[in-house]
Scaffold this motif. Structure first.
Motif, PDB file in Angstrom:
ATOM      1  N   ALA A   1     -13.528 -13.121 -11.976  1.00 40.40           N
ATOM      2  CA  ALA A   1     -13.017 -14.161 -12.587  1.00 40.40           C
ATOM      3  C   ALA A   1     -13.187 -15.429 -11.649  1.00 40.40           C
ATOM      4  N   GLY A   2     -13.001 -16.195 -12.377  1.00 42.33           N
ATOM      5  CA  GLY A   2     -13.057 -17.309 -11.437  1.00 42.33           C
ATOM      6  C   GLY A   2     -12.167 -18.166 -11.540  1.00 42.33           C
ATOM      7  N   LYS A   3     -11.488 -19.091 -10.754  1.00 38.40           N
ATOM      8  CA  LYS A   3     -10.658 -19.711 -10.386  1.00 38.40           C
ATOM      9  C   LYS A   3     -10.412 -21.083 -10.414  1.00 38.40           C
ATOM     10  N   MET A   4     -11.176 -21.589 -11.583  1.00 36.19           N
ATOM     11  CA  MET A   4     -11.489 -22.987 -12.076  1.00 36.19           C
ATOM     12  C   MET A   4     -12.752 -23.180 -13.279  1.00 36.19           C
ATOM     13  N   ALA A   5     -11.693 -23.418 -14.616  1.00 44.36           N
ATOM     14  CA  ALA A   5     -13.129 -23.775 -15.473  1.00 44.36           C
ATOM     15  C   ALA A   5     -13.788 -24.962 -15.018  1.00 44.36           C
ATOM     16  N   ILE A   6     -15.073 -25.305 -15.433  1.00 40.55           N
ATOM     17  CA  ILE A   6     -15.196 -26.683 -15.545  1.00 40.55           C
ATOM     18  C   ILE A   6     -16.012 -26.654 -16.598  1.00 40.55           C
ATOM     19  N   GLY A   7     -15.248 -28.087 -17.682  1.00 38.81           N
ATOM     20  CA  GLY A   7     -16.546 -27.812 -18.550  1.00 38.81           C
ATOM     21  C   GLY A   7     -17.230 -29.822 -18.675  1.00 38.81           C
ATOM     22  N   LYS A   8     -18.253 -29.514 -19.711  1.00 41.38           N
ATOM     23  CA  LYS A   8     -18.591 -30.955 -19.404  1.00 41.38           C
ATOM     24  C   LYS A   8     -19.004 -31.633 -21.058  1.00 41.38           C
ATOM     25  N   ILE A   9     -18.903 -33.085 -20.872  1.00 42.47           N
ATOM     26  CA  ILE A   9     -18.898 -33.959 -22.620  1.00 42.47           C
ATOM     27  C   ILE A   9     -19.433 -35.002 -21.811  1.00 42.47           C
ATOM     28  N   ASP A  10     -20.893 -35.230 -23.091  1.00 38.93           N
ATOM     29  CA  ASP A  10     -21.537 -36.951 -22.553  1.00 38.93           C
ATOM     30  C   ASP A  10     -20.554 -37.751 -23.523  1.00 38.93           C
ATOM     31  N   CYS A  11     -20.143 -38.834 -23.515  1.00 41.34           N
ATOM     32  CA  CYS A  11     -19.594 -39.790 -24.203  1.00 41.34           C
ATOM     33  C   CYS A  11     -20.437 -40.683 -24.778  1.00 41.34           C
ATOM     34  N   THR A  12     -21.405 -40.901 -24.200  1.00 45.52           N
ATOM     35  CA  THR A  12     -23.095 -41.393 -25.200  1.00 45.52           C
ATOM     36  C   THR A  12     -23.242 -41.168 -26.120  1.00 45.52           C
ATOM     37  N   LEU A  13     -22.395 -39.708 -26.567  1.00 42.82           N
ATOM     38  CA  LEU A  13     -22.917 -39.284 -28.387  1.00 42.82           C
ATOM     39  C   LEU A  13     -21.998 -39.744 -29.025  1.00 42.82           C
ATOM     40  N   LYS A  14     -21.953 -39.444 -30.006  1.00 47.17           N
ATOM     41  CA  LYS A  14     -21.593 -40.260 -31.276  1.00 47.17           C
ATOM     42  C   LYS A  14     -20.748 -38.904 -31.758  1.00 47.17           C
ATOM     43  N   THR A  15     -20.756 -38.301 -31.484  1.00 42.07           N
ATOM     44  CA  THR A  15     -19.750 -36.708 -31.764  1.00 42.07           C
ATOM     45  C   THR A  15     -18.885 -36.599 -31.077  1.00 42.07           C
ATOM     46  N   THR A  16     -19.015 -36.983 -29.696  1.00 43.70           N
ATOM     47  CA  THR A  16     -18.080 -36.970 -28.856  1.00 43.70           C
ATOM     48  C   THR A  16     -17.255 -38.424 -28.625  1.00 43.70           C
ATOM     49  N   LYS A  17     -17.228 -39.438 -29.216  1.00 43.03           N
ATOM     50  CA  LYS A  17     -16.421 -40.394 -28.965  1.00 43.03           C
ATOM     51  C   LYS A  17     -15.467 -40.665 -29.217  1.00 43.03           C
ATOM     52  N   LYS A  18     -15.088 -39.414 -29.803  1.00 44.60           N
ATOM     53  CA  LYS A  18     -13.352 -39.566 -30.719  1.00 44.60           C
ATOM     54  C   LYS A  18     -12.505 -38.322 -29.213  1.00 44.60           C
ATOM     55  N   LYS A  19     -13.548 -37.984 -29.486  1.00 40.49           N
ATOM     56  CA  LYS A  19     -12.694 -37.034 -28.118  1.00 40.49           C
ATOM     57  C   LYS A  19     -12.663 -37.325 -26.284  1.00 40.49           C
ATOM     58  N   CYS A  20     -13.599 -38.527 -26.172  1.00 46.92           N
ATOM     59  CA  CYS A  20     -13.480 -39.137 -24.885  1.00 46.92           C
ATOM     60  C   CYS A  20     -12.543 -40.533 -25.301  1.00 46.92           C
ATOM     61  N   LYS A  21     -11.731 -40.873 -26.228  1.00 42.53           N
ATOM     62  CA  LYS A  21     -11.346 -42.076 -26.216  1.00 42.53           C
ATOM     63  C   LYS A  21     -10.147 -41.296 -25.813  1.00 42.53           C
ATOM     64  N   GLU A  22      -9.963 -40.098 -26.946  1.00 52.13           N
ATOM     65  CA  GLU A  22      -8.259 -38.952 -25.777  1.00 52.13           C
ATOM     66  C   GLU A  22      -8.202 -38.754 -25.115  1.00 52.13           C
ATOM     67  N   PHE A  23      -9.012 -38.487 -24.339  1.00 50.75           N
ATOM     68  CA  PHE A  23      -8.600 -38.514 -23.039  1.00 50.75           C
ATOM     69  C   PHE A  23      -8.752 -39.626 -22.164  1.00 50.75           C
ATOM     70  N   ASP A  24      -9.340 -40.595 -22.487  1.00 50.30           N
ATOM     71  CA  ASP A  24      -9.532 -41.932 -21.699  1.00 50.30           C
ATOM     72  C   ASP A  24     -10.274 -42.226 -20.642  1.00 50.30           C
ATOM     73  N   VAL A  25     -11.701 -41.540 -21.377  1.00 51.84           N
ATOM     74  CA  VAL A  25     -12.983 -41.421 -20.372  1.00 51.84           C
ATOM     75  C   VAL A  25     -13.129 -42.935 -20.246  1.00 51.84           C
ATOM     76  N   ARG A  26     -13.305 -43.307 -19.613  1.00 54.67           N
ATOM     77  CA  ARG A  26     -13.400 -44.911 -19.040  1.00 54.67           C
ATOM     78  C   ARG A  26     -15.453 -44.915 -18.520  1.00 54.67           C
ATOM     79  N   GLY A  27     -15.313 -44.316 -17.662  1.00 60.02           N
ATOM     80  CA  GLY A  27     -16.128 -44.077 -16.352  1.00 60.02           C
ATOM     81  C   GLY A  27     -16.957 -42.923 -15.791  1.00 60.02           C
ATOM     82  N   TYR A  28     -18.012 -43.144 -15.547  1.00 60.14           N
ATOM     83  CA  TYR A  28     -18.373 -41.422 -15.203  1.00 60.14           C
ATOM     84  C   TYR A  28     -19.537 -41.624 -14.168  1.00 60.14           C
ATOM     85  N   PRO A  29     -19.064 -40.059 -13.554  1.00 58.16           N
ATOM     86  CA  PRO A  29     -18.342 -39.044 -13.574  1.00 58.16           C
ATOM     87  C   PRO A  29     -16.865 -39.449 -13.637  1.00 58.16           C
TER      88      PRO A  29
END
Length: 127
Positions: A1-29
């Motif tokens: 098993a790895g030491k760190m999990a890495i995830g990715k989210i595309d904040c340009t999609l309508k379906t992910t905007k709420k989650k991106c706002k919740e985590f204060d994503v303002r720039g990419y990456p």
């Protein structure tokens, strides 16, 4: 098993905007890490080696078992970029396990749990 999990989210999609706002994503990456029940901004560089070093440091034990001043320098201070270490010494701390037989992690955990002082130190060091 790895030491760190890495995830990715595309904040340009309508379906992910709420989650991106919740985590204060303002720039990419935007890189975040999760520790002790909270998300934090990643403070390091963007090169793969820097991310791997950060992941290894974050997944390493916050407490090291040492038995001499030389071991403090070798195991703790020299491996810490800022050279800072917090030490706890409790002559009443003990372990029924031997390092050679059980390994450092098992002995360390038993020693941390053996006295009130080391229990508190272990809790604070892990935060």
């Amino acid at each position: 098993a790895g030491k760190m999990a890495i995830g990715k989210i595309d904040c340009t999609l309508k379906t992910t905007k709420k989650k991106c706002k919740e985590f204060d994503v303002r720039g990419y990456p935007t890189l975040k890490f999760y520790r002790d029940g909270e998300f934090h901004d990643y403070p390091g560089g963007r090169h793969i080696d820097e991310i791997i070093t950060f992941g290894e440091k974050m997944s390493a034990s916050a407490v090291a078992l040492v038995s001499s001043a030389d071991e403090v320098m070798e195991k703790v201070v020299s491996k810490n970029a800022d050279g800072v270490a917090f030490l706890a010494y409790d002559p009443a701390a003990s372990s029924s396990k031997k390092r050679e037989d059980a390994g450092d992690d098992a002995v360390l955990e038993e020693m941390i749990q053996s006295t009130k002082l080391t229990q508190v130190f272990g809790q604070v060091a892990r935060k």
